[in-house]
Write a protein that holds these residues in place. Structure first.
Motif, PDB file in Angstrom:
ATOM      1  N   MET A 211       0.828  -1.196   0.000  1.00 51.96           N
ATOM      2  CA  MET A 211       0.000   0.000   0.000  1.00 51.96           C
ATOM      3  C   MET A 211       0.866   1.251   0.000  1.00 51.96           C
ATOM      4  N   ALA A 212       1.911   1.262   0.846  1.00 48.82           N
ATOM      5  CA  ALA A 212       2.789   2.424   0.931  1.00 48.82           C
ATOM      6  C   ALA A 212       3.498   2.671  -0.402  1.00 48.82           C
ATOM      7  N   GLY A 219       0.823   9.553  -5.335  1.00 47.30           N
ATOM      8  CA  GLY A 219       1.001  10.933  -4.908  1.00 47.30           C
ATOM      9  C   GLY A 219       1.763  11.814  -5.866  1.00 47.30           C
ATOM     10  N   GLN A 220       2.341  11.246  -6.918  1.00 50.37           N
ATOM     11  CA  GLN A 220       3.263  12.019  -7.748  1.00 50.37           C
ATOM     12  C   GLN A 220       2.599  13.101  -8.594  1.00 50.37           C
ATOM     13  N   SER A 221       1.285  13.022  -8.786  1.00 48.99           N
ATOM     14  CA  SER A 221       0.603  14.085  -9.546  1.00 48.99           C
ATOM     15  C   SER A 221      -0.230  14.983  -8.652  1.00 48.99           C
ATOM     16  N   ASN A 222      -0.020  14.925  -7.343  1.00 46.03           N
ATOM     17  CA  ASN A 222      -0.798  15.751  -6.408  1.00 46.03           C
ATOM     18  C   ASN A 222      -0.739  17.228  -6.765  1.00 46.03           C
ATOM     19  N   PRO A 242      -0.847  14.993   5.081  1.00 44.33           N
ATOM     20  CA  PRO A 242       0.345  14.143   4.994  1.00 44.33           C
ATOM     21  C   PRO A 242       1.662  14.866   5.275  1.00 44.33           C
ATOM     22  N   PRO A 243       1.934  16.034   4.662  1.00 46.87           N
ATOM     23  CA  PRO A 243       3.212  16.693   4.978  1.00 46.87           C
ATOM     24  C   PRO A 243       3.272  17.244   6.400  1.00 46.87           C
ATOM     25  N   ALA A 305       4.189   8.115   2.925  1.00 44.76           N
ATOM     26  CA  ALA A 305       4.232   7.645   1.540  1.00 44.76           C
ATOM     27  C   ALA A 305       3.655   8.694   0.597  1.00 44.76           C
ATOM     28  N   ARG A 306       2.531   9.287   0.968  1.00 50.13           N
ATOM     29  CA  ARG A 306       1.922  10.336   0.153  1.00 50.13           C
ATOM     30  C   ARG A 306       2.841  11.560   0.054  1.00 50.13           C
TER      31      ARG A 306
END
Length: 318
Positions: A211-212, A219-222, A242-243, A305-306
């Motif tokens: 999952m992680a 998350g790469q296109s957040n 998340p951050p 992870a996000r």
């Protein structure tokens, strides 16, 4: 110009896992609906389709389109839509198993409610689903039988004209494309999440480390997904939490090592506040199953992870 000659076109982007694709196709074949009114378009990045999948073309109206590896999932979906001849478009992921009434139930909603432009069925746990899958399913079903601000791309049904007006899926995004696409639809009418039918997500996260890894990719296109659209207030916490948790923990550790205890306490309190708020909310949604420990473990792995996925998304690519 493509002539509309089918009532419904299934459009399925695909890469890799062909066993799950086979199960997805089997669930379409088992619909309580006249399959002569249906077409299935699989847009695959595989160099060739497994014999089992190919053999199904003799029993279901299956068309396979081959896509280049470099294309995004949005490219694949738009390619399928360009080739589709149905009045309605059903976008599926290649790892879902639909309930037998999926077509009939969701078509009924669209035909009876002109203000609803996009509809999705609820997620259902697989047999003997592990705790993480139960948790993920509960999150997906946080709001049922009501208008929603977003629908995940796993199972979507809409009219062809609605898709055309939306201008399709955003091809520049690697992930988060369903956020942008469904928000465009929301500008045209309602998004509806219905319990009249359901589906099982065959590829749902079942192990925490996997999952992680997926969340780093997701998350790469957040940040890229924020450009050019109005962000609903309800969506901002998913970008902020998340951050705040991740950097709160990191700063607390560094400050502890440096002896800056007050800053360390403030940082860890901020991180724990985020963890507590999200865990309490999810505990309420899941109604005690899975347990609190599983929920805490989920967020302790999910938030970093996000965060790392978001950072990777804004770093220059090699």
């Amino acid at each position: 110009m493509i002539t509309v000659s089918k009532q419904l076109s299934f459009i399925i982007p695909h890469m890799g896992r062909e066993q799950m694709l086979t199960e997805t196709l089997a669930s379409i074949a088992q619909q309580d609906f006249d399959t002569s009114k249906v077409e299935i378009i699989v847009v695959t990045k595989n160099q060739q389709i497994d014999e089992t999948v190919a053999a199904m073309a003799s029993t279901i109206p299956l068309k396979v389109i081959y896509a280049e590896q470099a294309l995004t999932i949005s490219h694949q979906r738009n390619m399928g839509a360009a080739a589709a001849v149905g009045e309605y478009f059903a976008f599926l992921d290649a790892d879902v198993f639909l309930a037998p009434n999926w077509i009939s139930a969701l078509l009924k909603i669209l035909s009876e409610h002109a203000d609803i432009k996009l509809v999705s069925a609820v997620q259902k746990n697989s047999h003997q689903a592990p705790p993480l899958e139960q948790l993920r399913t509960a999150l997906s079903n946080a709001a049922i039988d009501c208008e929603v601000e977003f629908l995940p791309g796993r199972n979507l049904l809409l009219h062809r004209d609605t898709f055309i007006l939306s201008q399709g899926f955003p091809e520049h995004l690697i992930t988060c494309e369903d956020y942008v696409f469904t928000q465009r639809i929301a500008e045209l009418g309602k998004l509806f999440y219905s319990s009249d039918s359901d589906y099982i997500h065959l590829g749902e996260d079942k192990a925490f480390w996997l999952m992680a890894e997926k969340e780093v990719w997701r998350g790469q296109s957040n940040i890229a997904s924020l450009a050019g659209r109005k962000i609903p207030l309800s969506e901002w916490p998913s970008f902020i939490a998340p951050p705040v948790f991740t950097f709160g923990c990191i700063i607390a550790l560094i400050c502890t090592l440096l002896g800056a205890n007050l800053l360390a306490i403030a940082s860890i309190c901020a991180a724990l506040f985020i963890l507590a708020i999200y865990s309490i909310r999810l505990r309420r949604i899941t109604k005690g199953k899975p347990n609190t420990l599983t929920i805490l473990k989920f967020y302790i792995m999910y938030f970093p992870a996000r965060t790392w996925g978001t950072i990777k998304g804004i770093l220059p690519s090699k």
